[in-house]
Design an enzyme around this catalytic site. Structure first.
Site, PDB file in Angstrom:
ATOM      1  N   HIS A 243      39.395  35.885  41.132  1.00 11.21           N
ATOM      2  CA  HIS A 243      39.728  36.589  40.002  1.00 11.21           C
ATOM      3  C   HIS A 243      39.090  36.026  38.631  1.00 11.21           C
ATOM      4  CE1 HIS A 243      42.672  38.576  42.459  1.00 11.21           C
ATOM      5  NE2 HIS A 243      42.858  37.249  42.861  1.00 11.21           N
TER       6      HIS A 243
HETATM    7  C1  BDR Z   1      45.874  35.868  39.545  1.00 11.14           C
HETATM    8  O1  BDR Z   1      47.080  34.975  39.970  1.00 11.14           O
HETATM    9  C2  BDR Z   1      46.722  33.575  40.415  1.00 11.14           C
HETATM   10  O2  BDR Z   1      46.900  33.716  41.714  1.00 11.14           O
HETATM   11  C3  BDR Z   1      45.219  33.659  40.232  1.00 11.14           C
HETATM   12  O3  BDR Z   1      44.893  32.215  39.608  1.00 11.14           O
HETATM   13  C4  BDR Z   1      44.666  34.571  39.230  1.00 11.14           C
HETATM   14  O4  BDR Z   1      44.930  34.240  37.973  1.00 11.14           O
HETATM   15  C5  BDR Z   1      45.473  36.717  40.351  1.00 11.14           C
HETATM   16  O5  BDR Z   1      46.485  37.984  40.654  1.00 11.14           O
END
Ligand code: BDR
Ligand code: CA
Length: 327
Positions: A243
């Site tokens: 992400h």
């Molecule tokens: C987001 O949540 C976290 O687990 C990840 O680092 C990312 O920023 C994705 O939903």
């Protein structure tokens, strides 16, 4: 490899909650962009753990020249929520990294952000966790909006959520902070789950990273493999969603992304939708201006964000893999 054009000096401050994909964001940004600091926030794990993981990340990559400032330990209003089922009890499970020794900045993250905005003319904030620190900085010093160039964040979604059916984790954890940021008037680039889930590090893609052959690359692949297995167990996904790095990749290889101007509001109430990013893309492509029907009902509210709607997934993984090979 493409990087910032010569003569253009833009500085980047990464606000994060490492977290496996936050760690990759640091690695990707540091080889291409001018990273002037890392600020940490409570999110994937407690503030103590995310700060420890930021320190472990810079030590692993030999990036200890980047200052790290510790931020806020809990959301503005909500109780704390972490994501141990995704990133493990340490927040960066998968490899037992050494205890870090690099010192923290003496500044609190909120003051670090404000100070950086005075020091650098073209400061881009890249939040990759809950928006608590950024909102607190905007509240503490409202003139910050005049000095920050823009915000490029991972958070929200145009479609499904992750923490709930409607809400993505970073926004769900601290919706009030997200509301402050989205209503601030600052230019925003948003990378939500609708696009970040496309960036799926499959076993094959992780093997390409491992095949770089350096101890660093093998360690990174092993860490991300833990995260991939978690996402498979929790969501049934085939690969690890990378992400957060998308929010910096857009400055390195902008052509990898399709962005659309639209209005984004944060749902603060909603029986089933608290923390949702309500994306109004009814009239996207029409200059992002508000459109009113004859009835007076808004048929498309004025854009306040550029939202990623599509990406070149292979191009992104080429960039990531090539970058990790530079360490
Ligand atoms: C987001 O949540 C976290 O687990 C990840 O680092 C990312 O920023 C994705 O939903
Ligand atoms: Ca994160």
């Amino acid at each position: 490899m493409p990087s910032q054009p010569k003569g253009i000096t833009v500085q980047f401050l990464l606000d994060c909650d490492p977290g496996h994909d936050d760690m990759l964001t640091i690695f990707l940004a540091a080889k291409h962009l001018d990273v002037v600091g890392i600020t940490t926030v409570s999110g994937n794990q407690s503030l103590e753990k995310t700060t420890r993981n930021a320190r472990r990340s810079v030590e692993l990559a030999g990036l200890t020249h980047i200052p790290i400032a510790k931020g806020l330990p809990r959301p503005l209003v909500n109780e704390v929520r972490y994501a141990p089922e995704i990133h493990g009890q340490s927040g960066l499970d998968g490899v037992a990294l050494p205890e870090p020794t690099v010192e923290l900045s003496p500044l609190h993250a909120v003051d670090f952000i404000i100070e950086a905005s005075h020091t650098y003319d073209e400061l881009v904030l890249v939040p990759a966790g809950p928006l608590t620190n950024i909102a607190a900085a905007l509240i503490k010093d409202p003139t910050l909006v005049e000095r920050v160039k823009e915000i490029s964040l991972m958070g929200g979604s145009m479609t499904y959520g992750g923490s709930t059916a409607a809400a993505e984790f970073n926004i769900y954890v601290d919706p009030e902070a997200a509301d402050v940021v989205f209503r601030s008037g600052l230019p925003i680039k948003m990378f939500g789950l609708n696009v970040t889930r496309m960036a799926s590090a499959t076993v094959e893609r992780l093997d390409r990273i491992r095949d770089i052959g350096t101890p660093f690359a093998r360690t990174v692949a092993d860490l991300v493999e833990f995260y991939r297995a978690s996402l498979h167990n929790v969501y049934g996904l085939d690969g690890a969603s990378i992400h957060d790095p998308l929010a910096v990749a857009v400055y390195i290889r902008p052509e990898l992304f399709t962005m659309q101007a639209m209005n984004v509001q944060i749902e603060l109430n909603g029986t089933h939708t608290r923390g949702m990013t309500v994306c109004d893309y009814r009239y996207v492509g029409r200059e992002g201006k508000g459109i009113y029907g004859e009835s007076g009902i808004i048929r498309g509210a004025e854009a306040n964000a550029e939202v990623a709607v599509d990406m070149d997934v292979d191009g992104f993984f080429d960039l990531l893999t090539d970058t990790l090979a530079l360490y």
